[in-house]
Scaffold this motif. Structure first.
Motif, PDB file in Angstrom:
ATOM      1  N   ALA A 249      -8.097  -4.271 -10.643  1.00 34.07           N
ATOM      2  CA  ALA A 249      -7.051  -3.286 -10.364  1.00 34.07           C
ATOM      3  C   ALA A 249      -7.509  -2.287  -9.303  1.00 34.07           C
ATOM      4  O   ALA A 249      -6.771  -1.995  -8.356  1.00 34.07           O
ATOM      5  N   LEU A 250      -8.716  -1.768  -9.455  1.00 34.85           N
ATOM      6  CA  LEU A 250      -9.256  -0.819  -8.478  1.00 34.85           C
ATOM      7  C   LEU A 250      -9.386  -1.473  -7.107  1.00 34.85           C
ATOM      8  O   LEU A 250      -9.012  -0.887  -6.091  1.00 34.85           O
ATOM      9  N   ALA A 251      -9.898  -2.699  -7.074  1.00 31.71           N
ATOM     10  CA  ALA A 251     -10.067  -3.403  -5.803  1.00 31.71           C
ATOM     11  C   ALA A 251      -8.730  -3.622  -5.112  1.00 31.71           C
ATOM     12  O   ALA A 251      -8.621  -3.462  -3.895  1.00 31.71           O
ATOM     13  N   ARG A 252      -7.708  -3.956  -5.868  1.00 32.42           N
ATOM     14  CA  ARG A 252      -6.383  -4.173  -5.275  1.00 32.42           C
ATOM     15  C   ARG A 252      -5.834  -2.889  -4.666  1.00 32.42           C
ATOM     16  O   ARG A 252      -5.310  -2.889  -3.550  1.00 32.42           O
ATOM     17  N   ILE A 253      -5.989  -1.786  -5.370  1.00 28.03           N
ATOM     18  CA  ILE A 253      -5.513  -0.493  -4.863  1.00 28.03           C
ATOM     19  C   ILE A 253      -6.279  -0.104  -3.602  1.00 28.03           C
ATOM     20  O   ILE A 253      -5.687   0.277  -2.586  1.00 28.03           O
TER      21      ILE A 253
END
Length: 134
Positions: free
Chosen positions: A118-122
């Motif tokens: 999730a963090l990487a996508r953001i």
């Protein structure tokens, strides 16, 4: 505004990042890369992910529900990003939107056990928005 090298180095600071590249999906060439390449071959990884990106962007099935394949500006690809998972890693492909007809995406290879999808996508979306090509 960061260029390719700065964006790739920023991507590698994400927890679990194994490698990152900026790839042109028309030619299949990596415009820049850092870290490891899936399968150990940067050129093959760029060409194969470019083929996947090309298939996703040309697919009518994956177009937005409203049928606006070009986004509000007509320059945006119909797909924002792709996430591919396997037993030990994630591959995130984030399409870069520019004022011209962009055919570029960011590819992040992320360790499944150390990374945060999730963090990487953001963060990848933020990097794509700030990326300056040229």
């Amino acid at each position: 505004m960061p260029g390719i090298d700065e964006s790739l180095l920023e991507a590698m600071r994400l927890p679990g990042a194994r490698g990152a590249a900026v790839v042109d999906w028309i030619s299949g060439l990596a415009l820049g890369a850092v870290g490891d390449a899936p399968g150990g071959d940067l050129e093959a990884a760029a060409a194969e992910t470019a083929e996947l990106a090309r298939l996703a962007t040309e697919s009518g099935v994956l177009a937005p529900a409203g049928g606006d394949a070009g986004g509000a500006s007509g320059k945006e690809p119909p797909v924002q990003d792709l996430i591919i998972t396997n037993s030990d890693s994630y591959h995130l492909l984030r399409f870069v939107t520019t004022t011209f007809d962009s055919t570029v995406f960011l590819h992040l290879w992320l360790d499944r056990h150390e990374g945060n999808l999730a963090l990487a996508r953001i963060r990848l979306a933020e990097m794509a928005d700030r990326l300056v090509l040229g």
